[in-house]
Design an enzyme around this catalytic site. Structure first.
Site, PDB file in Angstrom:
ATOM      1  N   HIS A 275       0.820  -1.224   0.000  1.00 55.07           N
ATOM      2  CA  HIS A 275       0.000   0.000   0.000  1.00 55.07           C
ATOM      3  C   HIS A 275       0.854   1.276   0.000  1.00 55.07           C
ATOM      4  CE1 HIS A 275       0.426  -0.442   4.504  1.00 55.07           C
ATOM      5  NE2 HIS A 275       0.540   0.876   4.415  1.00 55.07           N
ATOM      6  N   ASP A 308       0.332  -7.756   1.280  1.00 51.25           N
ATOM      7  CA  ASP A 308       0.668  -6.346   1.503  1.00 51.25           C
ATOM      8  C   ASP A 308       2.183  -6.141   1.535  1.00 51.25           C
ATOM      9  OD1 ASP A 308       0.211  -3.644   1.808  1.00 51.25           O
ATOM     10  OD2 ASP A 308      -0.004  -3.744   3.996  1.00 51.25           O
ATOM     11  N   SER A 391       4.669   2.550   7.783  1.00 51.51           N
ATOM     12  CA  SER A 391       4.397   1.350   6.976  1.00 51.51           C
ATOM     13  C   SER A 391       5.619   0.928   6.190  1.00 51.51           C
ATOM     14  CB  SER A 391       3.254   1.627   5.996  1.00 51.51           C
ATOM     15  OG  SER A 391       2.030   1.692   6.680  1.00 51.51           O
TER      16      SER A 391
END
Length: 548
Positions: A275, A308, A391
């Site tokens: 993402h 992910d 992230s």
């Protein structure tokens, strides 16, 4: 010897027949006054330091009043002349004293030390008038020009004035000892001023910093300590790990974002979250900033939304320091961990916490609709603060080894998902176990895509009971159990409810997917199934499907 007449009062004219001295206008020669003439007015007293006319003999001031006494004819012992004023020139061999000889002329005597006359007394002359008067000697200075001052250099003499420097033949002043001393004193004064100024500046700065006295508060402070830290401390872990952590700035069609990654090898491969790079699409731009401040462009090697995870690569970059990978199976609840990332674009931010839980099934994503971007993670839970921008960053153990990839947080609003939102950390962060990430990264680097382990059944995601129920049909209308697939071979049927995987309780279909994704294709699973109110056990070998 006849008794000399009494001295006249001060200012009384001298008796006729006496020659007075003074600078006559015709050259300084004394002129005898004729007999029978009236008594002449005595000349004024010469100014202090005034030269006496040559040829005249001066007599000292008498002790009874300072009035000169005329010397009578034939006086056997005339009064010796007083010394001239200090600095007054006297012509050599021209001063006479004593008695006259038989012819009446004065007998020359050696020059005696002159005595200083009184400032207010006239200077009488002992030179007789007549033909035998001595000729006037030449003046030491020429007569003054009419209209000019009659003062001589001797009248301007000042014994306390500085002595002028002697002149060279060129007229330039010589460098006398006095001038050299003056220069040395000036140089010394300048040097002293410089030193005093420097010392004053230092003292002033000290007083400004520490106060000029009085009630100056100086707080206690610890002494400087060695900069080194224990390797297993947060500071020691950060020092070793930060050179391998990077910040990614991604921009694409109408979307941009910031995330974190870390170096996998010296070939330029960097691991991050899917993402993070997804906004770049197929024609976006990814910029990588290293801990040193250097930047480089990166391209996507491969990415997988189900896990992910994504791998990007930088080219023509030297000095890369790969991060050491740990083993997430060795992690225990309560172990200390350190998270590094760029929350809100604050790169190089270090936070710490512990492992709060293991094998925490989470799903993240799904914002695009259709569920194609939903990731299923059997995550490590940590209370280390993780915020938007963290992230893709590493979660490190006490030896600075990667045990997880920070991916999602639980927000205060009750939602869960990737931390691309703007909610802050509440101490509920989740990381992809490094064992899973390692397998996926290797596949992305080698083939550009990742494989997903499958059991070959379609689940009923609307089921609200405890466990994961096999649906009645597939999404395309076919059978829920794929013919010839792993589930079909294991004996699963439509409507079965799977309650355990390898002894771990399953409460939903998402949890079953998470547990399945935690394994590799070909791994064997032990399933507990409820069918018609009774439990059955099945052994299943996972199949494989290409990831999207």
């Amino acid at each position: 010897m006849p008794t000399p007449p009494p001295s006249p009062a001060h200012g009384t004219p001298v008796a006729r027949g006496t020659v007075t001295s003074g600078p006559p206008e015709d050259g300084g020669v004394a002129v005898p006054e004729p007999q029978g003439s009236s008594a002449p007015t005595p000349p004024p007293s010469p100014a202090y330091g005034m030269p006496v006319a040559r040829g005249a003999v001066t007599s000292g001031p008498p002790e009874d009043g300072g009035v000169p006494v005329p010397e009578p004819q034939g006086s056997p012992a005339p009064t010796p002349p007083p010394p001239p004023a200090y600095g007054t020139p006297v012509a050599r061999d021209m001063v006479t004293s004593g008695a006259r000889e038989d012819d009446g002329s004065p007998t020359p005597t050696p020059l005696e030390a002159p005595r200083t006359p009184s400032h207010s007394s006239p200077v009488p002359s002992s030179v007789p008038a007549g033909d035998d008067a001595l000729p006037a000697p030449p003046l030491p200075f020429p007569p003054p020009t009419p209209g000019t001052s009659t003062r001589t250099p001797w009248q301007n003499y000042d014994p306390w004035a500085p002595v002028p420097a002697p002149l060279q033949q060129t007229g330039a002043a010589l460098d006398t000892p006095r001038r050299r001393t003056r220069r040395a004193l000036l140089a010394g004064a300048l040097l002293l001023a410089l030193v005093a100024g420097g010392v004053g500046g230092i003292v002033g700065a000290y007083l400004e910093r520490n106060g000029a006295g009085g009630d100056v508060v100086e707080l206690p402070q610890a002494a400087e300590e060695p900069r080194g830290r224990a390797p297993d401390s947060v500071a020691g872990i950060a020092a070793r790990a930060l050179p391998s952590v990077v910040t990614l700035h991604v921009s694409g069609a109408g979307e941009s974002g910031t995330g974190t990654g870390f170096v996998l090898d010296d070939r330029g491969h960097i691991l991050t979250n899917n993402h993070v790079v997804e906004p770049a699409g197929t024609d976006g731009e990814i910029s990588v900033t290293f801990h040193s401040g250097d930047t480089a462009k990166a391209t996507v090697v491969g990415r997988d939304s189900g896990y992910d995870l994504a791998v990007v690569e930088v080219s023509d970059v030297s000095g890369l320091k790969p991060m050491t990978l740990g083993n997430s199976d060795n992690v225990q609840v309560g172990d200390p961990v350190v998270a590094i990332g760029a929350p809100f674009d604050l790169e190089g931010t270090v936070t710490s916490g512990i492992i709060s839980a293991k094998e925490r099934p989470i799903t993240a994503g799904g914002e695009s609709g259709g569920g194609s971007d939903v990731s299923y993670v059997d995550a490590l839970q940590t209370d280390a603060p993780i915020n938007p921008g963290n992230s893709g960053g590493p979660l490190l153990d006490s030896r600075a080894r990667v045990v997880g990839i920070n991916s999602a947080i639980r927000s205060a609003d009750g939602g869960s998902g990737s931390e691309t939102g703007q909610a802050g950390s509440i101490g509920l962060g989740f990381a992809i176990p490094v064992n899973q990430a390692k397998r996926v990264a290797e596949e992305l680097i080698n083939t550009g895509k990742a494989t997903h382990p499958v059991i070959g059944v379609t689940l009923d995601m609307d089921y609200t009971g405890d466990g994961a129920r096999v649906g009645t049909k597939s999404s395309d209308g076919g059978p829920a159990v794929t013919e010839g697939g792993p589930g079909d071979r294991a004996g699963l049927e439509a409507g079965d409810v799977i309650t355990e995987v390898d002894g771990h309780r399953i409460h939903s279909g998402d949890e079953l997917i998470v547990k399945t994704r935690a394994h590799r294709p070909g791994d064997r699973l032990e399933l507990t199934v409820e069918r018609d109110g009774r439990e059955k056990s099945f052994s299943l070998v996972l199949g494989s499907s290409d990831g999207d």
